[in-house]
Structures are given as structure tokens and as C-alpha cells.
Design a protein around this motif. Structure first.
Motif, PDB file in Angstrom:
ATOM      1  N   HIS A 229       0.807  -1.194   0.000  1.00 17.12           N
ATOM      2  CA  HIS A 229       0.000   0.000   0.000  1.00 17.12           C
ATOM      3  C   HIS A 229       0.855   1.265   0.000  1.00 17.12           C
ATOM      4  CE1 HIS A 229      -3.739  -2.152   0.388  1.00 17.12           C
ATOM      5  NE2 HIS A 229      -3.182  -2.914   1.313  1.00 17.12           N
ATOM      6  N   VAL A 230       2.060   1.172   0.523  1.00 17.78           N
ATOM      7  CA  VAL A 230       2.924   2.342   0.581  1.00 17.78           C
ATOM      8  C   VAL A 230       3.206   2.859  -0.826  1.00 17.78           C
ATOM      9  CG1 VAL A 230       5.229   3.193   1.195  1.00 17.78           C
ATOM     10  CG2 VAL A 230       3.967   1.739   2.778  1.00 17.78           C
ATOM     11  N   GLY A 231       3.495   1.955  -1.754  1.00 16.31           N
ATOM     12  CA  GLY A 231       3.799   2.369  -3.116  1.00 16.31           C
ATOM     13  C   GLY A 231       2.640   3.056  -3.815  1.00 16.31           C
ATOM     14  N   ALA A 232       1.413   2.772  -3.390  1.00 16.73           N
ATOM     15  CA  ALA A 232       0.244   3.369  -4.026  1.00 16.73           C
ATOM     16  C   ALA A 232      -0.241   4.630  -3.317  1.00 16.73           C
ATOM     17  CB  ALA A 232      -0.888   2.342  -4.071  1.00 16.73           C
ATOM     18  N   ASP A 233       0.315   4.953  -2.172  1.00 15.89           N
ATOM     19  CA  ASP A 233      -0.110   6.115  -1.396  1.00 15.89           C
ATOM     20  C   ASP A 233       0.402   7.392  -2.061  1.00 15.89           C
ATOM     21  OD1 ASP A 233      -0.565   8.144   0.476  1.00 15.89           O
ATOM     22  OD2 ASP A 233      -0.217   6.796   2.171  1.00 15.89           O
ATOM     23  N   GLN A 234      -0.489   8.180  -2.627  1.00  9.21           N
ATOM     24  CA  GLN A 234      -0.107   9.384  -3.356  1.00  9.21           C
ATOM     25  C   GLN A 234       0.548  10.433  -2.463  1.00  9.21           C
ATOM     26  OE1 GLN A 234      -0.056   9.935  -6.677  1.00  9.21           O
ATOM     27  NE2 GLN A 234      -0.511   7.754  -6.721  1.00  9.21           N
ATOM     28  N   ARG A 235       0.307  10.377  -1.168  1.00  4.68           N
ATOM     29  CA  ARG A 235       0.959  11.324  -0.253  1.00  4.68           C
ATOM     30  C   ARG A 235       2.459  11.077  -0.186  1.00  4.68           C
ATOM     31  NH1 ARG A 235      -2.122   9.877   4.952  1.00  4.68           N
ATOM     32  NH2 ARG A 235      -1.779   7.893   3.946  1.00  4.68           N
ATOM     33  N   LEU A 236       2.876   9.858  -0.519  1.00  9.64           N
ATOM     34  CA  LEU A 236       4.287   9.498  -0.465  1.00  9.64           C
ATOM     35  C   LEU A 236       4.925   9.454  -1.840  1.00  9.64           C
ATOM     36  CD1 LEU A 236       3.953   6.585   2.106  1.00  9.64           C
ATOM     37  CD2 LEU A 236       4.578   8.953   2.559  1.00  9.64           C
ATOM     38  N   HIS A 237       4.174   9.802  -2.856  1.00  6.21           N
ATOM     39  CA  HIS A 237       4.665   9.699  -4.232  1.00  6.21           C
ATOM     40  C   HIS A 237       5.617  10.846  -4.553  1.00  6.21           C
ATOM     41  CE1 HIS A 237       4.694   8.515  -8.393  1.00  6.21           C
ATOM     42  NE2 HIS A 237       4.450   9.767  -8.729  1.00  6.21           N
ATOM     43  N   ILE A 238       6.757  10.494  -5.109  1.00  6.54           N
ATOM     44  CA  ILE A 238       7.739  11.474  -5.557  1.00  6.54           C
ATOM     45  C   ILE A 238       7.725  11.433  -7.072  1.00  6.54           C
ATOM     46  CG2 ILE A 238      10.165  12.156  -5.541  1.00  6.54           C
ATOM     47  CD1 ILE A 238      10.373  10.571  -2.880  1.00  6.54           C
ATOM     48  N   PRO A 239       7.360  12.536  -7.716  1.00  5.13           N
ATOM     49  CA  PRO A 239       7.249  12.493  -9.181  1.00  5.13           C
ATOM     50  C   PRO A 239       8.548  12.050  -9.842  1.00  5.13           C
ATOM     51  CG  PRO A 239       6.510  14.610  -8.298  1.00  5.13           C
ATOM     52  CD  PRO A 239       7.109  13.842  -7.164  1.00  5.13           C
ATOM     53  N   ALA A 240       8.411  11.237 -10.863  1.00  5.10           N
ATOM     54  CA  ALA A 240       9.572  10.764 -11.616  1.00  5.10           C
ATOM     55  C   ALA A 240      10.114  11.904 -12.469  1.00  5.10           C
ATOM     56  CB  ALA A 240       9.182   9.585 -12.495  1.00  5.10           C
ATOM     57  N   THR A 241      11.423  12.016 -12.503  1.00  8.10           N
ATOM     58  CA  THR A 241      12.053  13.032 -13.338  1.00  8.10           C
ATOM     59  C   THR A 241      12.554  12.419 -14.637  1.00  8.10           C
ATOM     60  OG1 THR A 241      14.153  12.683 -12.211  1.00  8.10           O
ATOM     61  CG2 THR A 241      12.757  14.461 -11.387  1.00  8.10           C
ATOM     62  N   THR A 242      12.553  11.095 -14.683  1.00 12.57           N
ATOM     63  CA  THR A 242      12.963  10.403 -15.896  1.00 12.57           C
ATOM     64  C   THR A 242      11.854   9.428 -16.292  1.00 12.57           C
ATOM     65  OG1 THR A 242      14.072   8.675 -14.641  1.00 12.57           O
ATOM     66  CG2 THR A 242      15.425  10.539 -15.358  1.00 12.57           C
ATOM     67  N   GLN A 243      11.851   9.074 -17.537  1.00 11.48           N
ATOM     68  CA  GLN A 243      10.859   8.160 -18.051  1.00 11.48           C
ATOM     69  C   GLN A 243      11.138   6.738 -17.560  1.00 11.48           C
ATOM     70  OE1 GLN A 243      10.798   8.081 -22.271  1.00 11.48           O
ATOM     71  NE2 GLN A 243       8.879   6.976 -22.402  1.00 11.48           N
ATOM     72  N   ILE A 244      10.070   6.025 -17.245  1.00 16.16           N
ATOM     73  CA  ILE A 244      10.219   4.618 -16.878  1.00 16.16           C
ATOM     74  C   ILE A 244      10.411   3.837 -18.177  1.00 16.16           C
ATOM     75  CG2 ILE A 244       9.101   2.607 -15.854  1.00 16.16           C
ATOM     76  CD1 ILE A 244       7.634   4.546 -13.987  1.00 16.16           C
ATOM     77  N   THR A 245      11.567   3.229 -18.286  1.00 18.20           N
ATOM     78  CA  THR A 245      11.902   2.516 -19.510  1.00 18.20           C
ATOM     79  C   THR A 245      11.896   1.008 -19.268  1.00 18.20           C
ATOM     80  OG1 THR A 245      14.257   2.533 -19.019  1.00 18.20           O
ATOM     81  CG2 THR A 245      13.385   4.417 -20.274  1.00 18.20           C
ATOM     82  N   ARG A 246      11.906   0.281 -20.354  1.00 19.03           N
ATOM     83  CA  ARG A 246      11.982  -1.180 -20.260  1.00 19.03           C
ATOM     84  C   ARG A 246      13.246  -1.593 -19.499  1.00 19.03           C
ATOM     85  NH1 ARG A 246      10.016  -5.526 -23.694  1.00 19.03           N
ATOM     86  NH2 ARG A 246       8.875  -3.860 -24.708  1.00 19.03           N
ATOM     87  N   GLU A 247      14.358  -0.875 -19.728  1.00 22.02           N
ATOM     88  CA  GLU A 247      15.624  -1.202 -19.063  1.00 22.02           C
ATOM     89  C   GLU A 247      15.512  -1.009 -17.554  1.00 22.02           C
ATOM     90  OE1 GLU A 247      15.440   0.871 -21.768  1.00 22.02           O
ATOM     91  OE2 GLU A 247      16.191  -0.606 -23.229  1.00 22.02           O
ATOM     92  N   ARG A 248      14.858   0.070 -17.121  1.00 23.48           N
ATOM     93  CA  ARG A 248      14.697   0.299 -15.677  1.00 23.48           C
ATOM     94  C   ARG A 248      13.847  -0.784 -15.050  1.00 23.48           C
ATOM     95  NH1 ARG A 248      12.633   5.965 -14.270  1.00 23.48           N
ATOM     96  NH2 ARG A 248      12.775   5.094 -12.209  1.00 23.48           N
TER      97      ARG A 248
END
Length: 68
Positions: free
Chosen positions: A1-20
Motif C-alpha cells: 500500500h505504501v507504493g500506491a499512497d499518493q501522499r508518499l509519491h515522488i514524481p519521476a524526473t525520468t521516463q520509466i523505460t523497459r531497461e529500468r
């Protein structure tokens, strides 16, 4: 649930790629395999390496480098 909690979300500065995603999956697999093989030292080493990478990624998101 932590990963889905928007209060704890830090916006990504890079694109999520297949390699990541593949890197994340490899790291998680290495941790799980060490646990399954009952190798606590390897599990700890793999988990610490994974957490260091995640920590760097979060720090980069919080303090993006200006590209001017």
C-alpha cells in the motif's frame, strides 16, 4: 500500500523505460533467489545494493540537476 499512497509519491524526473523495469526485476529476483537458497548474507547484500540504487533515484528526484 505504501507504493500506491499518493501522499508518499515522488514524481519521476525520468521516463520509466523497459531497461529500468528489467533492472528492478533483476534486483528483486536476486533477493528472492538468495532467500530461497537460504543465503542470508547474499540476500542482505542484494537488498542493500537495491536500496542504495533506489535511494539514489529518490535523491535525484528530490534534487534534480538543472540542465541549462
Amino acid at each position: 500500500h505504501v507504493g500506491a499512497d499518493q501522499r508518499l509519491h515522488i514524481p519521476a524526473t525520468t521516463q520509466i523505460t523497459r531497461e529500468r523495469i528489467q533492472m528492478r526485476d533483476r534486483e528483486h529476483r536476486a533477493i528472492a533467489e538468495a532467500i530461497a537458497s537460504r543465503s542470508p548474507d547474499a540476500a542482505e547484500q542484494n537488498m542493500r545494493a537495491h536500496l542504495r540504487r533506489v535511494q539514489r533515484e529518490i535523491a535525484d528526484r528530490l534534487n534534480p540537476v538543472a540542465t541549462t
